[in-house]
Write a protein that holds these residues in place. Structure first.
Motif, short mmCIF file in Angstrom:
data_model
loop_
_atom_site.label_atom_id
_atom_site.label_comp_id
_atom_site.label_asym_id
_atom_site.label_seq_id
_atom_site.Cartn_x
_atom_site.Cartn_y
_atom_site.Cartn_z
N CYS A 411 136.87 -4.04 -34.39
CA CYS A 411 136.09 -4.83 -35.35
C CYS A 411 135.26 -3.93 -36.27
CB CYS A 411 135.16 -5.82 -34.63
SG CYS A 411 134.14 -6.72 -35.82
N MET A 413 132.95 -4.67 -38.17
CA MET A 413 131.56 -5.11 -38.30
C MET A 413 130.79 -4.93 -36.99
SD MET A 413 131.31 -5.95 -41.42
CE MET A 413 129.71 -6.73 -41.49
N PHE A 441 133.80 -11.33 -41.54
CA PHE A 441 134.38 -11.67 -42.85
C PHE A 441 135.87 -11.99 -42.73
CE2 PHE A 441 136.44 -7.63 -44.13
CZ PHE A 441 135.92 -6.78 -43.17
N GLY A 444 140.68 -10.31 -39.67
CA GLY A 444 141.86 -10.52 -38.83
C GLY A 444 142.22 -9.34 -37.93
N SER A 445 141.46 -8.25 -38.00
CA SER A 445 141.80 -7.07 -37.19
C SER A 445 141.81 -7.40 -35.70
CB SER A 445 140.79 -5.94 -37.45
OG SER A 445 140.82 -5.57 -38.79
N CYS A 446 140.83 -8.22 -35.27
CA CYS A 446 140.74 -8.55 -33.85
C CYS A 446 141.96 -9.36 -33.39
CB CYS A 446 139.44 -9.31 -33.56
SG CYS A 446 139.18 -10.74 -34.63
#
Ligand code: SF4
Ligand code: SF4
Length: 472
Positions: A411, A413, A441, A444-446
């Motif tokens: 993530c 962030m 935001f 979608g990485s997770c």
């Protein structure tokens, strides 16, 4: 929102800015940011496809709300004849902007449509009638000719901002924030740096890349004008190191202008404003803050080209470059198309669908929106249409969380996606807030990295909507 894009494992591109001898003078950033992912970029499908001009469609459908902020009030009536570029909608608030006819023709009865992002919207359809330049003539009209890179002091900052609003410009990188609000002089927070975003980190998409290669000088002219409007001392263009032909084209175009190019590491989501600022100037935008809080204005390369046209030629935004790509498209392409054209018409122009086509996404697979109706119209913020095949889509079944922590590791962030998603699932608004849900935001990485195929972004999105609505 993450669209079930198949995780092929991280393919790292380890070229460092310093190793390439391109480290920027006066910029402390390391050329990258912490966390993130390396999804397969699939850009080879369309990166070498020169931008093609789409023939004028028979009809466009122009949504009255295409930007963050307020909608447009319609300025025309059904059966009224309009010219190409004529004003047809006026912003209802300061954070809003104008709307123009993208084809000449006859205004039809307003209809309500569902946009690719699922929002229901009032629209002004226009049936094409009359002349519009085509092919090379249209390209020349929009991007061709001489773009000045000197003598721009003759353009007053407040007038630049007014021209941008009159032209209906929004961020063309996808966020669709009204550009005149960002590029406005006299703000209480002084801006020292304008960063032009040429990262295009979303897999598949190549429209910004092609624009940087094919129309670099218009981008530079727009950047100089935008920099003048915000009073920036420095202008820097951030480009990922998987786009070196674009870097070469921009370097040539920036000659003698003082604009620098920051070649940053290829990693998703490098194109996020906050992470590009971190990579270049090593400043962290505070949680819930804006780039202006750290003295930065940031805007996309396509927006800069549109700024040049708006200010130098006083011409509105009517067309944009769109990547039409993915294994589900017969001839993956980059297309100059009118705003309001249907996705179906774009697909037809690119040879139709392949037999394996399985999912249409407006944008790319990480942050785009899946939709089903090919009549859905393109809006100003549409940078791409990705049609994925069954092979490209991750159809894995959701299983229980195995507490591997991968979602936390990636993530950008520094959030704990698994906990936020579970709080959302249980509609525990207070807990979601404690985990800083609003800082997500939706990159979608997770979800991309989750081995249990948990729809983390979808869950977080629902939680954000509940928080925004004041909880339940
Ligand atoms: S929690 Fe949000 S910001 Fe963090 S990886 Fe997931 S989608 Fe991206
Ligand atoms: S990546 Fe998926 S399985 Fe691993 S901790 Fe996060 S939610 Fe759980």
């Amino acid at each position: 929102m993450f669209q079930g894009f198949r995780n092929d494992g991280h393919k790292k591109n380890e070229i460092h800015v310093a190793a390439m001898g391109l480290k920027l003078e006066g910029y402390p950033g390391s050329g990258t940011f912490a966390h993130g992912v390396h999804p397969p970029d699939h850009k080879k499908l369309s990166k070498d496809a020169a931008i093609r001009v789409m023939p004028t469609p028979e009809m466009v459908v122009l949504a009255l709300h295409q930007n963050i902020g307020g909608p447009c009030d319609p300025m025309v009536k059904p059966r009224q004849t309009v010219q190409w570029g004529e004003l047809i909608g006026k912003g209802s608030t300061f954070v809003s902007t104008t709307l123009h006819a993208s084809v000449p023709g006859i205004v039809q009865r307003p209809v309500r449509v569902t946009l690719a992002n699922g929002r229901h919207m009032d629209t002004l359809p226009i049936k094409t009638e009359g002349e519009l330049p085509s092919g090379q003539d249209l390209w020349d009209e929009i991007f061709g000719g001489d773009w000045p890179t000197t003598g721009l002091n003759a353009y007053e900052p407040t007038q630049i901002s007014r021209d941008i609003n009159d032209a209906g410009l929004v961020g063309l990188g996808g966020a669709a924030f009204p550009t005149h609000v960002k590029i406005t002089p006299g703000d209480k927070k002084p801006i020292h740096t304008l960063i032009v975003n040429g990262c295009e980190c979303e897999p598949y998409l190549t429209s910004d890349y092609r624009l940087m290669v094919e129309a670099p000088v218009s981008i530079i002219t727009g950047a100089l004008l935008a920099g003048r409007s915000v009073g920036a001392e420095r202008i820097v263009i951030g480009v990922e190191d998987n786009k070196m032909p674009a870097v070469a084209a921009l370097k040539k175009a920036t000659d003698g202008t003082g604009i620098q190019i920051a070649v940053v590491k290829t990693k998703y989501p490098q194109g996020s404003e906050k992470h590009l600022i971190q990579a270049v100037i090593k400043r962290q935008v505070p949680l819930g803050g804006l780039p202006s809080d750290v003295g930065v204005a940031i805007s996309n390369v396509g927006t800069m080209a549109a700024v040049a046209r708006a200010v130098i030629h006083k011409k509105p935004l009517t067309h944009r470059v769109i990547s039409v790509t993915g294994g589900g498209i017969v001839n993956p392409s980059n297309v100059l198309a009118p705003i309001g054209v249907s996705f179906g018409a774009l697909i037809d122009f690119c040879g139709g669908l392949t037999p394996g086509a399985a999912r249409m996404v407006a944008g790319g697979p990480m942050m785009g929106f899946a939709f089903a109706n090919p009549n859905t119209p393109v809006t100003k913020g549409t940078g791409g249409l990705t049609v994925m095949t069954r092979d490209e889509v991750n159809a894995g079944e959701e299983t229980a969380c195995v507490r591997c922590g991968k979602c936390v590791d990636v993530c950008p962030m520094n959030l704990v996606p698994t906990k936020i998603a579970m709080a959302s699932r249980h509609q525990d608004i207070a807990l979601s807030r404690r985990y800083n849900i609003m800082a997500c935001f939706e990159c979608g990485s997770c979800a991309y990295t989750c081995p249990a195929h948990i729809p983390l972004v979808q869950l977080i999105r629902v939680g954000k909507a509940l928080v925004a609505a004041g909880g339940i």
